[in-house]
Design a protein around this motif. Sequence first.
Motif, PDB file in Angstrom:
ATOM      1  N   GLU A 287       0.814  -1.215   0.000  1.00 33.22           N
ATOM      2  CA  GLU A 287       0.000   0.000   0.000  1.00 33.22           C
ATOM      3  C   GLU A 287       0.847   1.265   0.000  1.00 33.22           C
ATOM      4  N   GLU A 481       1.711   8.773   1.641  1.00 34.84           N
ATOM      5  CA  GLU A 481       0.273   9.058   1.678  1.00 34.84           C
ATOM      6  C   GLU A 481      -0.080  10.171   0.706  1.00 34.84           C
ATOM      7  N   CYS A 484      -0.146   8.676  -2.761  1.00 30.38           N
ATOM      8  CA  CYS A 484      -1.379   7.900  -2.955  1.00 30.38           C
ATOM      9  C   CYS A 484      -2.568   8.820  -3.235  1.00 30.38           C
ATOM     10  N   GLU A 485      -2.652   9.931  -2.492  1.00 29.71           N
ATOM     11  CA  GLU A 485      -3.730  10.889  -2.716  1.00 29.71           C
ATOM     12  C   GLU A 485      -3.596  11.553  -4.076  1.00 29.71           C
ATOM     13  N   ARG A 487      -2.226  10.233  -6.791  1.00 31.87           N
ATOM     14  CA  ARG A 487      -2.645   9.251  -7.801  1.00 31.87           C
ATOM     15  C   ARG A 487      -4.164   9.128  -7.841  1.00 31.87           C
ATOM     16  N   ARG A 488      -4.795   9.058  -6.670  1.00 33.75           N
ATOM     17  CA  ARG A 488      -6.255   8.944  -6.626  1.00 33.75           C
ATOM     18  C   ARG A 488      -6.922  10.121  -7.309  1.00 33.75           C
ATOM     19  N   HIS A 489      -6.381  11.327  -7.070  1.00 33.97           N
ATOM     20  CA  HIS A 489      -7.002  12.519  -7.642  1.00 33.97           C
ATOM     21  C   HIS A 489      -6.758  12.624  -9.147  1.00 33.97           C
ATOM     22  N   ALA A 491      -6.454  10.360 -11.234  1.00 29.65           N
ATOM     23  CA  ALA A 491      -7.252   9.356 -11.947  1.00 29.65           C
ATOM     24  C   ALA A 491      -8.661   9.851 -12.254  1.00 29.65           C
ATOM     25  N   THR A 552      -9.188  17.949   0.921  1.00 34.54           N
ATOM     26  CA  THR A 552      -9.660  17.506  -0.393  1.00 34.54           C
ATOM     27  C   THR A 552      -9.704  18.658  -1.392  1.00 34.54           C
ATOM     28  N   ASP A 646     -18.640  12.698  -7.286  1.00 29.54           N
ATOM     29  CA  ASP A 646     -17.584  12.828  -8.283  1.00 29.54           C
ATOM     30  C   ASP A 646     -17.802  14.129  -9.051  1.00 29.54           C
TER      31      ASP A 646
END
Length: 681
Positions: A287, A481, A484-485, A487-489, A491, A552, A646
């Motif tokens: 992770e 972390e 990871c955030e 990459r999530r955003h 995408a 966010t 979204d």
Amino acid sequence: MQKKSLIAAMLAIILLFSFCACTGGTPSSGESVNSTPSAVSASESESSAPSASSVPESDSSVPEPEPAVPLTIRLSCFERIGQPEALYPLDDARVIIQYGTLADSGVPGEEIYGVFLALIDTQEDSILYEAPSHLDWGETILGIRDNGEIVTAYPSAARLGFYKQDLTFDRELQLPDELSGASPIYDPVGDRLYYCTLNKLYEVTIDGEVSLVAEFGEYDSLCAYDPASGIAFYETPDEAALYGSSLVAYDTMDGSVLYSAPTSANAYFLHEEQLATCSERPLPSSEGVINKTIFTLFGEDHNPQKAFILNNRFGLAWQEGAGLAFGLDYISRPDSLDPSVLPLFFDFDSGLAAEVPLENQDIFDFKHCYLDDGRYLLASCASSPDAKISGMGLIELYVINTDNLDFSREITPAEPDTDENNRKQLEINRQALRAMADEIEQEFDITIILGDDCLKADQPDGHSALSTDAVMRDASSEVSEMLCELRRHLALYPDGFFETFKDKNRGCGLRILAVSELTMNAHASFATSAVFYRYFDWYNIMADVNEIISSTNTLPHELWHAVESKIWAEYFGSFYDRSWDNLNPDGFTGYFYDVENYQQMAEPWERYILETGDDPYFVRSYSLVDPKEDRATLIELLFNHYFGEDPVTSAEALASCPHLKAKLDYMAELVRKVFGTVYWE
């Protein structure tokens, strides 16, 4: 006569087998949970019993089977809606539970939070005594004196309490103010207490006489003290150490230093006069690089002897003098956002753990203690619809028969928590972070700069930042972390969207710089989460890793600034025409261009702000600073779940705010013109 005797003997044997079948495996009190081994039912026992004619009249050489002892027994005598505060054993069977709950305030219809004590007999499954706590919330049970008195403390006010064994309050002792907030330790052998302040160790007699045992340096921090050996452990600043401190073992008897080495821990335990520590250390995993708990056991020479890796969400408590460590593992649940809590026992000598599954999956907290006979008592707190305030739940008591524990779960070994090992791990972590960043770069066609390399790149005007490597010593978990955030955003944007930032001839493109303590130089008190700036064909976002993790809004906000800058580069003058001004309310006198006083300046326009008004043209007060911030705060709404889950559903829901929707439609036309797509449609 012989015939009657034979019939009587046969009936006695049949009754004996029926009795064994009915009683085997059933505890005398309480409710059995997860029994091991499982009991045999009466019907099974009867069906498999031999016939009376085949059973000899008597066979004294065959012992009767003992009833099976279950691993876990739930006590039925104690169930409360509240919060368990502490458990303390009196002997093999009796234990005191301290718990908080809502109680009658004396005013009709009003309740207040009160703290209570209950004396439980775990063998008889009964409450012997119950009474309100005298020192109230924050009181802790320290120990039991030889005369049976129960000693408690109220650390924040330096008060001691003494209870009789029927829980009636006997007396109170006020200690000097200098002991307020200190952690007390009761020594039953010497019948005295020790108070550990930040850098001082005090001895307190049972009558309240205070004397100084040892005083350490001004910046030292006392961690643990063992009254039996007189050894104190404290941390002292050490700039040469990776984590900035060293651990010192100090003999208070002769004033000598027994051991000193660079390390820093979150918790300290004394086990059979040996030190054990729990430290949070970042380690690579599937992770990313995440914090894991490193448990280190020190040897008799006070040097690290062995170490183990525990779950990153793991909580460990080692009761002094107990042979096993008790901990909680947090297990993700597919049906709930809240994890279930799995009690564990650890035998660090063998490197194995034993799980104690409980039926109630809604347990979120435990208090626990050993009984003198080796059994373990858990006071669990589980979510309940009857709980009226946060932190409260259904309190239940479980007795764990530790002889039945199945030590079959292996504990992952680790390198001992030493400065040398931590520095080696730091380099491994940095390589893992770079590999993570490289994957994101390749996936989204961007550039990511980490660590000290951020300060070698071109810096934004009017801002300053520090390297994550310099500030947090090992910031691997925070940077991981943040990645990871990121990459999530990223995408959430259309495929190939970020490739548009690249210049056809010189490359460059979108670049993310991960830093720490980002500030605006002109406003030294203003910490900022991120800043966008363009340097030639680099579209740079310098971001504070902790702000990316916690907010966010930061990434969509700064990425919009980058998008707008790219639109400006392709079509000079975009956004700066009367069309945008016409989207603001009638009578609007213009943006403030003031980052210090914008909140006060926005007060006359509150009715036009989404946060405060009913006819919104702006998202929040900060939107009125300048047109760029107006547009960037509007984009935040698409990603912070204010209107939807979204960007697409959020943009559709924005139709309920027609003025904001008109601004978003205006922005969409220019985004489509340059990027060929709109990332919220």
